[in-house]
Design a protein around this motif. Structure first.
Motif, short mmCIF file in Angstrom:
data_model
loop_
_atom_site.label_atom_id
_atom_site.label_comp_id
_atom_site.label_asym_id
_atom_site.label_seq_id
_atom_site.Cartn_x
_atom_site.Cartn_y
_atom_site.Cartn_z
N ARG A 6 -9.06 11.06 -1.80
CA ARG A 6 -10.30 11.01 -2.58
C ARG A 6 -10.36 9.65 -3.27
O ARG A 6 -9.39 9.22 -3.90
N ALA A 7 -11.49 8.95 -3.14
CA ALA A 7 -11.64 7.61 -3.69
C ALA A 7 -12.84 7.54 -4.61
O ALA A 7 -13.91 8.08 -4.30
N ARG A 8 -12.66 6.86 -5.73
CA ARG A 8 -13.74 6.64 -6.69
C ARG A 8 -13.87 5.13 -6.89
O ARG A 8 -12.94 4.47 -7.34
N ARG A 9 -15.02 4.57 -6.52
CA ARG A 9 -15.25 3.13 -6.68
C ARG A 9 -15.57 2.85 -8.14
O ARG A 9 -16.54 3.36 -8.68
N LEU A 10 -14.75 2.01 -8.77
CA LEU A 10 -14.91 1.76 -10.21
C LEU A 10 -15.66 0.48 -10.53
O LEU A 10 -16.50 0.46 -11.42
N ALA A 11 -15.34 -0.60 -9.84
CA ALA A 11 -15.95 -1.89 -10.20
C ALA A 11 -15.83 -2.86 -9.03
O ALA A 11 -14.84 -2.83 -8.30
N LEU A 63 -10.14 3.98 -7.51
CA LEU A 63 -9.15 4.92 -8.01
C LEU A 63 -8.96 6.00 -6.94
O LEU A 63 -9.91 6.70 -6.59
N MET A 64 -7.74 6.08 -6.41
CA MET A 64 -7.42 6.99 -5.32
C MET A 64 -6.60 8.16 -5.84
O MET A 64 -5.73 7.99 -6.70
N THR A 65 -6.86 9.34 -5.30
CA THR A 65 -6.07 10.53 -5.62
C THR A 65 -5.82 11.32 -4.34
O THR A 65 -6.52 11.14 -3.35
N PRO A 66 -4.81 12.19 -4.34
CA PRO A 66 -4.60 13.06 -3.18
C PRO A 66 -5.84 13.90 -2.90
O PRO A 66 -6.73 14.03 -3.76
N ILE A 89 -2.19 9.19 -9.01
CA ILE A 89 -3.29 8.23 -9.02
C ILE A 89 -2.79 6.91 -8.44
O ILE A 89 -1.66 6.49 -8.73
N ALA A 90 -3.62 6.25 -7.66
CA ALA A 90 -3.34 4.89 -7.22
C ALA A 90 -4.58 4.04 -7.43
O ALA A 90 -5.70 4.46 -7.07
N LEU A 91 -4.42 2.88 -8.03
CA LEU A 91 -5.51 1.92 -8.17
C LEU A 91 -5.36 0.88 -7.07
O LEU A 91 -4.28 0.30 -6.90
N ARG A 92 -6.42 0.67 -6.31
CA ARG A 92 -6.37 -0.26 -5.19
C ARG A 92 -7.56 -1.19 -5.24
O ARG A 92 -8.68 -0.77 -5.55
N ARG A 112 0.85 -1.18 0.00
CA ARG A 112 0.00 0.00 0.00
C ARG A 112 0.89 1.24 0.00
O ARG A 112 1.55 1.54 0.99
N VAL A 113 0.91 1.95 -1.09
CA VAL A 113 1.77 3.12 -1.22
C VAL A 113 1.14 4.31 -0.51
O VAL A 113 -0.06 4.40 -0.34
N ASP A 114 2.00 5.22 -0.07
CA ASP A 114 1.56 6.50 0.47
C ASP A 114 1.51 7.47 -0.71
O ASP A 114 2.54 7.96 -1.16
N ILE A 115 0.31 7.72 -1.21
CA ILE A 115 0.17 8.48 -2.45
C ILE A 115 0.81 9.86 -2.34
O ILE A 115 1.54 10.30 -3.24
N VAL A 116 0.55 10.54 -1.24
CA VAL A 116 1.06 11.90 -1.09
C VAL A 116 2.57 11.90 -0.90
O VAL A 116 3.30 12.58 -1.61
#
Length: 301
Positions: free
Chosen positions: A156-161, A271-274, A143-146, A133-137
């Protein structure tokens, strides 16, 4: 009113991203002395030390770590404001840094990146694959896909599938040791562990019954593909995402067990972003492309 030293904050963020004063200086086109003076100004203004410095290593102090996310946000918002002010017809350009899990990255993200670069020739991609698990910041990713059941986070997280998790074993193993009929029986079998998520397995069936088991066994690894040889050799049981095991199931090398029991946690591709809502146009383009790509595919193979 004394204004914040925005240049120093931005340079601080660049040093964190590039992990050295020299690399940050090269990246932004200034001298190493300019970078050093900016960091010294910021440290003097804040009254704290931001970096531990030795001749061979640069690392953040506790204060620097606490301020890293804010520095990244200041830089990202400034870049986003500049790009938003430019001519809307200008094609986005520059570097986008993406982190993704190894297996998912090789099977899905690599193809998506190739298509994205074809559509956006002015953008460059730095794709890093790791199941940690990377520290995005702190690590400077855009962008990090988890694939996870995500805890609360300032990111900020966006649920994709959705991702289906299957409990599997080799036919030979089940012939020798029997097939578990209830999750509680997994405690009597050797089960392989995923190093980045060692703990209790939670289950729920269609009637709403819940069950939990804390498995143990002869193999722990941080990559699902690395479990497959031992699984297919009949050495134990594992719980893995469908995109890793479905081909093995179709070929008869593995069998799904407890199919009527789903994972008790909502596992999905995110999809995770700062945390900053302001991002450069190149990052927005990558987010839009990856979101549509994986929402449409829904991990279909």
């Amino acid at each position: 009113m004394r204004l914040p030293d925005f240049e120093a904050w931005a340079i601080f963020a660049c040093v964190i991203e590039h992990r050295s004063f020299s690399a940050a200086a090269d990246a932004i086109g200034v001298s190493k002395a300019t970078v050093s003076k900016a960091i010294a100004r910021l440290e003097a203004s804040l009254g704290t030390t931001l970096f531990h410095r030795t001749s061979r290593r640069l690392s953040l102090t506790d204060s620097g770590t606490a301020l890293a996310e804010r520095a990244a946000r200041i830089l990202a918002e400034a870049q986003g404001a500049e790009e938003a002010a430019r001519d809307a017809a200008t094609a986005p350009a520059g570097l986008v840094r993406i982190a993704a899990p190894i297996t998912f990255g090789i099977r899905f993200v690599a193809d998506a990146v190739a298509d994205f670069l074809t559509a956006h020739p002015g953008i460059e991609i730095d794709l890093r694959l790791s199941d940690a698990r990377v520290d995005i910041v702190a690590d400077g990713f855009d962008i990090a896909l988890r694939i996870a059941d995500l805890p609360d986070s300032s990111l900020r997280a966006r649920r994709l599938a959705p991702v289906t998790v299957r409990v599997v074993a080799a036919p030979a193993y089940l012939e020798r040791h029997g097939t578990p009929r209830h999750p509680a029986e997994l405690g009597e079998h050797p089960c392989f562990g995923y190093a980045n998520a060692i703990g209790t397995w939670h289950f729920r069936n269609g009637s709403g019954e819940e069950a939990s088991v804390r498995p143990s066994g002869p193999l722990v690894t941080d990559n699902g593909d690395a479990m497959l040889p031992a699984l297919c050799a009949g050495l134990g049981i594992a719980r893995l995402p469908d995109f890793i095991v479905d081909d093995q199931i179709a070929a008869g090398r593995l069998v799904e067990i407890l199919p009527e029991w789903s994972s008790g946690n909502a596992i999905a591709l995110h999809l995770m972003t700062p945390p900053s809502p302001l991002r450069p146009a190149r990052v927005e383009a990558a987010i839009a492309f990856l979101s549509e790509r994986f929402r449409t595919l829904c991990l279909a193979r």
